[in-house]
Design a protein around this motif. Structure first.
Motif, PDB file in Angstrom:
ATOM      1  N   PRO A  83       2.930   1.933   1.213  1.00 22.12           N
ATOM      2  CA  PRO A  83       2.002   0.792   1.307  1.00 22.12           C
ATOM      3  C   PRO A  83       2.698  -0.513   1.704  1.00 22.12           C
ATOM      4  CG  PRO A  83       1.711   1.973  -0.758  1.00 22.12           C
ATOM      5  CD  PRO A  83       2.937   2.526  -0.120  1.00 22.12           C
ATOM      6  N   VAL A  84       1.951  -1.368   2.354  1.00 19.61           N
ATOM      7  CA  VAL A  84       2.405  -2.735   2.604  1.00 19.61           C
ATOM      8  C   VAL A  84       1.424  -3.677   1.911  1.00 19.61           C
ATOM      9  CG1 VAL A  84       3.578  -2.277   4.798  1.00 19.61           C
ATOM     10  CG2 VAL A  84       1.135  -2.863   4.771  1.00 19.61           C
ATOM     11  N   VAL A  85       1.919  -4.879   1.648  1.00 19.00           N
ATOM     12  CA  VAL A  85       1.089  -5.851   0.924  1.00 19.00           C
ATOM     13  C   VAL A  85       0.151  -6.541   1.909  1.00 19.00           C
ATOM     14  CG1 VAL A  85       1.132  -8.010  -0.375  1.00 19.00           C
ATOM     15  CG2 VAL A  85       2.809  -6.219  -0.876  1.00 19.00           C
ATOM     16  N   VAL A  86      -1.116  -6.587   1.575  1.00 22.21           N
ATOM     17  CA  VAL A  86      -2.072  -7.376   2.350  1.00 22.21           C
ATOM     18  C   VAL A  86      -2.760  -8.342   1.390  1.00 22.21           C
ATOM     19  CG1 VAL A  86      -2.484  -5.612   4.107  1.00 22.21           C
ATOM     20  CG2 VAL A  86      -3.913  -5.674   2.043  1.00 22.21           C
ATOM     21  N   GLY A  87      -3.399  -9.339   1.972  1.00 21.06           N
ATOM     22  CA  GLY A  87      -4.129 -10.291   1.128  1.00 21.06           C
ATOM     23  C   GLY A  87      -3.397 -11.605   0.945  1.00 21.06           C
TER      24      GLY A  87
END
Lengths: 645, 207
Positions: A556-560
């Motif tokens: 996963p990568v960080v979004v938001g």
């Protein structure tokens, strides 16, 4: 937020996506001369630290060559005692305070740590920029002193009473003392930035036990800096007060004590050795893992060793003072403590050897320098064990044996890993590969020259040649060994010239590096080279110690995080769980202006104590300018809805 | 971008958009930096304390040939320090509740206490019964109280700046967190101040 855009992994970022362009607009630094002084991005400041420190390394090297030239024959008249005293003091002070720490701790740390953490910038980027300018200020003060025949001439540790008001009139010792204040405030500022970055800006999933060893070492060093540097600031500050306003801290006639200075200085001075060596060890741990193509052997013992070194480093300072007539009990205690440091250092050494043994060694250029480190540092370590013994120490105290020992330790422990690190991260910093053939020439010339010079010095020391004498008589029969020692300088100089040619050439025409030319596992290799202004297209997450080797393709990568302001992610110190968002303060001229006013006050206080009250208002004004909130972006902060208590 | 032959990778996502944007207490990064800063300054005080006791061993009398520093202003200032922790505590307590009015009033009272302590400190210097040029003891006493005065004035200025900000709309989340951290630093100034008091007013009377 353009939600329709597909999510790309960081290594798929070519800078073309809409998100990348928005981030580039938000995170880019101002251009031009004014912009240069406003820049607060860690990659730029880190490279500045490294380039500046390397320039002072070359200048310190020129002084070293002058020393070797002076000693090449007995009763040489090339330099008189006064100039010689300035030259060896400047050499030591430059190499320790203007090169070794700013390069190994600040330079590499500031550049690499945020990238390895998965952060978009260092914590407190303005403090970081301020620390750089202050370091430059200290360097200019010291070298300005030499160029105006006011170069310090009291040795790099400026012992009293020699450096006190009675024996060192004029401002030479004052310049040394204030240079200490400049450089130590700089190192302390960076220590706060690095420790906070490591503890609060690690990528989600990078728990403490998944942290790369380099980050562990930088954390331990930062904490060592925080507890060690105040000691030298107190020592040099009290010396300055004795000299400037007539206090009596080190004046035995009025109840002062000269050994107090030595205690304060070496309480800093010995941890300083580890502050210089541990960054080298951090580079070696990183490279050994990469070029063995396997996980590091003994991750936990290495981390425990690094932490133990940080602690033990504070309990051995008195071994620099064995010749001062201390009680026998303290001598025995500090001998034991000094010998104990072998255990964690040896543990690291054996773990590196085991990693190489069980791995598939690739003898690429950076690894060659690591092998050089093993050889040189081992010899320095062994002569260190000899010196930990009081009887041996008393025999060779203040001779060239000690000079040989600490050059093996410091050049072995810092310079060889430094070149390894430069060649290793050069592709990341410049986007191009350094030339390996030139790099090997550089290595062999430097390695051979270094050993010719410094191995010989052991024998000169054992034959009784004291350090810090500007010449010697022909009846001492030291000339032959001195000629041999000085001849090594030719090889080292040639090696450094090859390095400079390599750097200037490779920056322009070196092969294109790509994201990860060595196939290393660290997060810093996941983005393009050189990194874009926002570092990571998405703040990454990790699920193992070697993210690029172990993480699954759909990691996963960080979004938001917002892309219209410099929003950063703050994670938990231990388990790196996301906790809240923060905002990078962005570029500013105020750190530079603050450094100017602080420098003016520091320099003024060399000449008059009134510089403190007169210099304080501009310092306060620039600091208020720096900290005054402006241009706050409209965030939900005002409502108090999204606060965490 | 990978070559056309590579399978297209699509990472999963971890959405942090709902996370708070302001943190108070130990979660705040400035709080951590403040802890490091206090460690640096605390180390300087510790080394000066060590130097004080080290120099004590070099002299048979203590204070050597001086009267101990006069107690009146020192004791009064110690009282000011202790009581000043109340407004500092109020600021720290009210800031996370976004109670701007309480924070502003707290900062105002704290600034007044800091100002009083600074003024009293001037009188303390005049009652030390020695000059820094007399001997090593006098130098140590002056530098100890001098370093602490530097901290006191720094803290006074910082509190005044925060107070000025509190009269503007800029006193929002992050600044409120800063005000709370300012209270932590004030506690540090109080604790080190009381330790310096113990050294120069206490140990000179019984050591």
């Amino acid at each position: 937020m353009a939600v329709a855009e597909p999510i790309l992994a960081n290594d798929q970022d070519t800078g073309q996506s809409e998100l990348a362009q928005r981030l580039a607009r938000t995170w880019s630094q101002p251009k031009g001369l004014w912009g240069w002084f406003c820049n607060t991005h860690h990659t730029d400041i880190g490279i500045r630290f490294m380039v500046t420190a390397f320039i002072f390394f070359l200048l310190g090297g020129v002084l070293a060559a002058m020393i070797r030239l002076q000693l090449i024959r007995p009763e040489n008249s090339l330099m008189g005692p006064d100039l010689y005293n300035q030259v060896f003091t400047m050499h030591g002070s430059t190499m320790i305070f203007l090169f070794a720490v700013p390069m190994m701790f600040q330079g590499f740390g500031v550049y690499i740590v945020p990238l390895m953490c998965g952060a978009r910038n260092i914590a407190f980027p303005r403090l970081n920029a301020f620390s750089y300018y202050l370091y430059v200020g200290g360097a200019l003060v010291l070298w300005g002193g030499l160029l105006t025949n006011t170069g310090p001439d009291v040795g790099w540790f400026a012992y009293v009473p020699l450096s006190g008001p009675a024996y060192s009139p004029g401002h030479r010792a004052d310049i040394w003392s204030q240079m200490i204040t400049f450089t130590e405030v700089s190192a302390l500022g960076v220590a706060i930035c690095l420790a906070t970055t490591i503890l609060r800006h690690r990528a989600p999933g990078m728990t403490l036990n998944r942290m790369p060893i380099l980050l562990w070492e930088k954390l331990v060093i930062s904490i060592a800096v925080i507890f060690a540097m105040p000691a030298v600031m107190v020592a040099s500050g009290l010396l300055l007060l004795d000299r400037l306003v007539g206090t009596h801290f080190f004046n035995p006639a009025e109840g002062g004590d000269v050994l107090l200075y030595q205690h304060l200085f070496w309480f800093f001075g010995h941890p300083e050795v580890y502050i210089i060596f541990l960054p080298g060890a951090a580079i070696v741990s990183t490279l050994v893992e990469c070029f063995s193509r396997r996980r590091i052997f003994g991750y936990t013992p290495i981390v425990v060793s690094v932490v133990a070194t940080g602690f033990i480093g504070f309990s051995v300072w008195v071994h620099h003072m064995f010749a001062t007539g201390l009680p026998q009990l303290s001598q025995s205690f500090f001998t034991a403590a000094s010998l104990m440091i072998v255990i964690p250092t040896g543990t690291q050494f054996f773990c590196w050897v085991a990693t190489l043994w069980y791995g598939r060694l690739q003898l690429r250029l950076p690894m060659l320098w690591c092998l050089g480190f093993f050889f040189v540092f081992l010899i320095g370590g062994l002569s260190g064990v000899m010196l930990a013994s009081v009887p041996v120490d008393l025999q060779v105290h203040d001779t060239y044996f000690v000079v040989a020992h600490f050059h093996y330790v410091l050049i072995g422990g810092a310079l060889f890993p430094m070149f390894a690190g430069i060649y290793f991260w050069f592709p990341k910093m410049t986007g191009r590969m350094a030339n390996a053939t030139l790099g090997k020439w550089h290595f062999w010339l430097f390695f051979i020259g270094f050993n010719i010079t410094f191995f010989t010095l052991h024998f000169l020391g054992l034959r009784g040649m004291p350090r810090r004498v500007y010449t010697y008589g022909p009846d001492m029969h030291w000339q032959g060994l001195n000629v041999l020692a000085s001849s090594g300088v030719i090889f080292m100089t040639a090696g450094l010239l090859v390095f400079l040619v390599n750097v200037f050439r490779s920056v322009r025409v070196g092969g294109i590096a790509g994201n990860s030319p060595w196939g290393d596992a660290g997060l810093e290799w996941s983005m393009s080279s050189p990194p874009p202004p926002y570092n990571f297209l998405h703040v990454p997450t990790v699920s193992g110690r070697d993210p690029l080797w172990e993480d699954p393709p759909d990691q996963p990568v960080v979004v938001g995080l917002r892309d219209d302001i410099r929003e950063t992610l703050v994670t938990h110190s231990l388990d790196a769980d996301p906790q809240h968002k923060d905002e990078d303060p962005g570029p500013s001229i105020w750190p530079f202006l603050s450094a100017l006013t602080v420098s003016a006050a520091f320099v003024g206080s060399i000449f008059t104590p009134w510089a403190v009250p007169i210099g304080a208002p501009p310092v306060i004004a620039t600091l208020i300018g720096w900290l005054w909130p402006r241009g706050q972006s409209p965030t939900p902060r005002q409502t108090g809805e999204s606060w965490v208590h | 971008m990978g070559s056309l032959n590579e399978p297209i990778r699509r990472p999963l996502t971890l959405d942090v958009s709902g996370l708070p944007s302001v943190a108070f207490g130990h979660r705040n990064t400035t709080w951590l930096a403040n802890v490091f800063y206090m460690a640096i300054e605390g180390m300087m005080f510790a080394l000066m304390f060590a130097a004080y006791f080290y120099l004590r061993t070099r002299s048979t009398d203590w204070p050597p040939g001086h009267l101990p520093p006069g107690l009146r202003y020192g004791a009064l200032n110690a009282l000011v320090f202790v009581v000043s922790t109340i407004p500092a505590w109020i600021v720290k307590r009210r800031a996370p509740d976004c109670n701007r009015r309480a924070v502003r009033n707290g900062l105002l009272v704290l600034a007044l206490f800091a100002l009083a302590a600074t003024v009293l400190r001037v009188f303390e210097f005049s009652a030390l019964n020695c000059r820094w040029t007399d001997d090593a003891y006098s130098s140590t006493v002056w530098v100890l109280i001098g370093i602490h005065s530097g901290h006191l004035v720094t803290e006074l200025i910082e509190t005044l700046v925060l107070l000025a900000i509190s009269f503007t709309p800029k006193m929002e989340g992050t600044r409120l967190a800063d005000a709370a951290i300012n209270s932590d630093y004030w506690y540090f100034v109080v604790v080190t101040g009381l330790m310096v008091d113990f050294l120069i007013y206490g140990t000179t009377r019984f050591l």
